[in-house]
Each structure stands twice: as structure tokens, then as C-alpha cells.
Motif scaffolding. Sequence first.
Motif, short mmCIF file in Angstrom:
data_model
loop_
_atom_site.label_atom_id
_atom_site.label_comp_id
_atom_site.label_asym_id
_atom_site.label_seq_id
_atom_site.Cartn_x
_atom_site.Cartn_y
_atom_site.Cartn_z
N GLY A 147 0.86 -1.19 0.00
CA GLY A 147 0.00 0.00 0.00
C GLY A 147 0.89 1.23 0.00
O GLY A 147 0.66 2.19 0.73
N ALA A 148 1.92 1.20 -0.86
CA ALA A 148 3.03 2.15 -0.78
C ALA A 148 2.68 3.55 -1.25
O ALA A 148 3.44 4.48 -1.01
CB ALA A 148 4.21 1.63 -1.58
N GLY A 200 -0.55 7.97 1.86
CA GLY A 200 0.10 9.17 2.35
C GLY A 200 0.96 8.90 3.58
O GLY A 200 2.08 9.42 3.71
N ARG A 220 1.84 6.36 -9.91
CA ARG A 220 2.08 6.89 -8.56
C ARG A 220 3.20 6.14 -7.87
O ARG A 220 4.03 6.71 -7.17
CB ARG A 220 0.79 6.85 -7.75
CG ARG A 220 -0.18 7.96 -8.22
CD ARG A 220 -1.45 8.00 -7.43
NE ARG A 220 -1.24 8.10 -6.00
CZ ARG A 220 -2.08 7.65 -5.08
NH1 ARG A 220 -3.19 7.04 -5.46
NH2 ARG A 220 -1.82 7.78 -3.81
N ALA A 252 0.10 -0.85 4.86
CA ALA A 252 -0.67 0.41 4.93
C ALA A 252 -1.92 0.36 4.06
O ALA A 252 -2.66 1.33 4.00
CB ALA A 252 0.21 1.57 4.48
N ILE A 268 -9.02 0.93 2.68
CA ILE A 268 -9.99 1.85 2.07
C ILE A 268 -10.99 2.27 3.15
O ILE A 268 -11.32 1.47 4.04
CB ILE A 268 -10.74 1.22 0.87
CG1 ILE A 268 -11.41 -0.12 1.26
CG2 ILE A 268 -9.83 1.04 -0.32
CD1 ILE A 268 -12.39 -0.63 0.21
N THR A 303 -10.72 -5.80 1.74
CA THR A 303 -9.47 -5.03 1.58
C THR A 303 -8.80 -4.77 2.92
O THR A 303 -7.57 -4.85 3.04
CB THR A 303 -9.76 -3.68 0.88
OG1 THR A 303 -10.37 -3.94 -0.38
CG2 THR A 303 -8.49 -2.86 0.68
N SER A 319 -6.63 1.27 13.12
CA SER A 319 -7.20 2.62 13.30
C SER A 319 -7.88 2.72 14.65
O SER A 319 -8.39 1.72 15.17
CB SER A 319 -8.23 2.90 12.21
OG SER A 319 -8.91 4.11 12.46
N TYR A 361 -16.18 0.22 8.19
CA TYR A 361 -14.73 0.43 8.25
C TYR A 361 -14.22 0.09 9.65
O TYR A 361 -13.20 -0.60 9.82
CB TYR A 361 -14.44 1.90 7.90
CG TYR A 361 -12.99 2.32 8.06
CD1 TYR A 361 -12.05 2.02 7.09
CD2 TYR A 361 -12.58 3.05 9.18
CE1 TYR A 361 -10.72 2.43 7.23
CE2 TYR A 361 -11.26 3.46 9.33
CZ TYR A 361 -10.33 3.15 8.35
OH TYR A 361 -9.03 3.55 8.50
N1 LIG Z 1 -5.80 8.89 7.02
C1 LIG Z 1 -6.37 8.59 8.18
O1 LIG Z 1 -7.03 9.45 8.79
C2 LIG Z 1 -6.23 7.22 8.78
C3 LIG Z 1 -6.61 7.07 10.12
C4 LIG Z 1 -6.50 5.81 10.70
C5 LIG Z 1 -6.02 4.73 9.96
N2 LIG Z 1 -5.67 4.91 8.65
C6 LIG Z 1 -5.20 3.74 7.90
O2 LIG Z 1 -3.88 3.98 7.45
C7 LIG Z 1 -3.66 3.26 6.23
C8 LIG Z 1 -3.10 4.21 5.20
O3 LIG Z 1 -4.09 5.19 4.95
P1 LIG Z 1 -3.79 6.64 4.32
O4 LIG Z 1 -4.45 7.62 5.17
O5 LIG Z 1 -2.36 6.78 4.05
O6 LIG Z 1 -4.69 6.54 3.03
P2 LIG Z 1 -4.43 6.52 1.49
O7 LIG Z 1 -3.45 7.59 1.17
O8 LIG Z 1 -5.78 6.52 0.88
O9 LIG Z 1 -3.72 5.09 1.28
C9 LIG Z 1 -4.38 3.89 1.16
C10 LIG Z 1 -3.48 2.97 0.37
O10 LIG Z 1 -4.09 1.69 0.23
C11 LIG Z 1 -3.94 1.31 -1.13
N3 LIG Z 1 -4.91 0.31 -1.52
C12 LIG Z 1 -6.25 0.33 -1.30
N4 LIG Z 1 -6.80 -0.78 -1.80
C13 LIG Z 1 -5.79 -1.50 -2.35
C14 LIG Z 1 -5.70 -2.76 -3.03
N5 LIG Z 1 -6.80 -3.49 -3.24
N6 LIG Z 1 -4.50 -3.18 -3.45
C15 LIG Z 1 -3.39 -2.45 -3.25
N7 LIG Z 1 -3.39 -1.25 -2.62
C16 LIG Z 1 -4.59 -0.80 -2.19
C17 LIG Z 1 -4.10 2.60 -1.89
O11 LIG Z 1 -3.66 2.42 -3.20
P3 LIG Z 1 -4.40 3.13 -4.46
O12 LIG Z 1 -3.68 4.43 -4.61
O13 LIG Z 1 -4.16 2.19 -5.58
O14 LIG Z 1 -5.85 3.28 -4.12
C18 LIG Z 1 -3.21 3.48 -1.04
O15 LIG Z 1 -1.85 3.24 -1.34
C19 LIG Z 1 -4.99 2.62 5.85
O16 LIG Z 1 -5.02 1.28 6.27
C20 LIG Z 1 -6.00 3.44 6.66
O17 LIG Z 1 -7.16 2.69 6.93
C21 LIG Z 1 -5.75 6.14 8.04
#
Ligand SMILES: NC(=O)c1ccc[n+]([C@@H]2O[C@H](COP(=O)([O-])OP(=O)(O)OC[C@H]3O[C@@H](n4cnc5c(N)ncnc54)[C@H](OP(=O)(O)O)[C@@H]3O)[C@@H](O)[C@H]2O)c1
Length: 265
Positions: free
Chosen positions: A28-29, A32, A57, A106, A109, A129, A158, A171
Amino acid sequence: MSTATATPEGALPHRDLSHTPWRVLVLGATSGIAEATARIWAREGANIFLVARNADRINAVAADLRVRGAAYVETAVADLDDIDGHTALLGRAITALGGLDVAYLAVGILGEQPRAEQDTTHALHILHTNLTAPVSLLTWLSNYCVNQGFGTLAVLSSVAGERGRKSNYVYGASKAGLTAFLGGLRNRVDREGVHVLTIKPGPVRTSMTTGMKGSEKFADPDKVAREIARAIDKKQDVLYTPFQWRPIMAVIRAIPERIFKKLNL
Ligand SMILES: NC(=O)c1ccc[n+]([C@@H]2O[C@H](COP(=O)([O-])OP(=O)(O)OC[C@H]3O[C@@H](n4cnc5c(N)ncnc54)[C@H](OP(=O)(O)O)[C@@H]3O)[C@@H](O)[C@H]2O)c1
């Protein structure tokens, strides 16, 4: 579904940070949070293998990490929902890295809660996912690490998994399941020399939260990344990031259900 069996390429020395460069697999590189964390490891001269779905990306992330000092960066474009592909993908990544010190998961969705309330397929997609696919990846990776006798599995769950609430309970359920899985996995593999870090961020400014109300006040991904990198180094079990989410969630968990069910959360 294939049965994922770990087959390490040979006995590797016990984890020792002096054997740098560190070998890091990021699943999930393009996340962000993951990208900000990988930049820290790149500056330390790590070997990094990136997996994500979007080729443009991931190539941009890889180029940036090389410029920042990573000793080696390789990529794979893969949809991690495809569980049948996990064994080949993980084997390829570890072979390319020449071993594994850290697997950083990481992928995730947010999904759309109102849609998930009406459309079972969407609800199950979120669970697949965020929970089913990570369970497959972590089962393979944990067995690999147990066989070699070391390694860190650092996984983004989370705070949403701490208590179901109407605005995001599908979620939240996926993250609750992931947190429970990681707790049990840690209990199994800690005695085998394998470190499992459960990461529980509060809201962070990434593409996942873009456009949400108040998102400008969400945590800075670089700050969250620094706390994650430090927790990995310190072999911490659970990280709330930013820190204030630990007491906040303690209060939220303590609210009696008869009151909680009336709240608009
Ligand atoms: N941001 C927050 O507020 C927050 C809070 C708590 C926990 N988190 C958790 O932290 C982690 C990272 O989140 P983030 O905030 O950095 O969000 P993000 O930027 O939306 O990153 C999510 C990543 O998951 C990838 N992904 C989703 N479905 C996939 C699949 N089927 N195969 C391969 N890659 C897939 C996305 O790739 P694509 O670009 O291809 O979609 C993206 O690289 C997630 O697990 C999220 O639930 C985030």
C-alpha cells in the motif's frame, strides 16, 4: 484461494541493525502515511520494495525515495485484494530485497458508510481489503519471520476499530478485526523473535480524508510517520498516533452503551 506457506531462502542472522541497509517491504506504498514513513527509511539508506496498484504513482514514490538516499528501490504493481497472488508477490519482494527486516502494511480503504448500509457487496469489499487480504498477507509474512527468527510486522489499523459508531461502523469493524488479529498474532510470535506493531492513528491528512469536514486540522502525515518509525525501532506493541488518541479512545470506550447509542458520532 491458495494456501500461503512461507519458505525462507535460508537461515539469516538474528536481527541486528548493524547489518544495514534495512530491508523494508511496503504494502500500500502510495498511502500518504506509508510514503512519509518510507522517506525516513530512504534517508537512512534502506532497501525498499514498494507494492501498490497505480503504476504512475508508485513510480513517482520510487523515484523520490531514490533521490532521498534509499540504497535500493524496487516496485510491484498489484491489487492486494487478489489473495491468490499473495504468495508469489511476497516471495518476489523478499528475494529482491535479499531478506526482510520490516513488513509495513498500509493498504486500506475507507469506503462509503451510507452505501455500505444498503449495498452488501460494498460492505464486504471494505472488509475484504481491510481485513481478509491483510490476514492473508500477515499469515504468510509472520510464518516467514518465525522461520528466520526475526522481523517486524508494522500494520496500520485505526482508532475507528475501538468502538463501532454510526458514521463508519463497517470500516470500524474491519479495523477492529485487524486489531484483534494482530493482538493474537503478537501473542503467538513474540516468543519467536518476531515483533508485531499495531498502529492506531486518529484522523491524518491524506488522500483518504481529503474533503472531510475539519480535515485541515487532522494530523500531519510526516509527524505520524516519525512516531511510527520510532515505535518500530523501540519494538513497541501498540502505537496511538498522535498520542492524545489514547486517552480520547479510553473515554469513548467507557461511555455506557445506553448513552452511546443516542449519540451522533
Ligand atoms: N488517514 C487517516 O485518517 C487514517 C486514520 C486511521 C487509519 N488509517 C489507515 O492507514 C492506512 C493508510 O491510509 P492513508 O491515510 O495513508 O490513506 P491513502 O493515502 O488513501 O492510502 C491507502 C493505500 O491503500 C492502497 N490500496 C487500497 N486498496 C488497495 C488494493 N486493493 N490493493 C493495493 N493497494 C490498495 C491505496 O492504493 P491506491 O492508490 O491504488 O488506491 C493506497 O496506497 C490505511 O489502512 C487506513 O485505513 C488512516
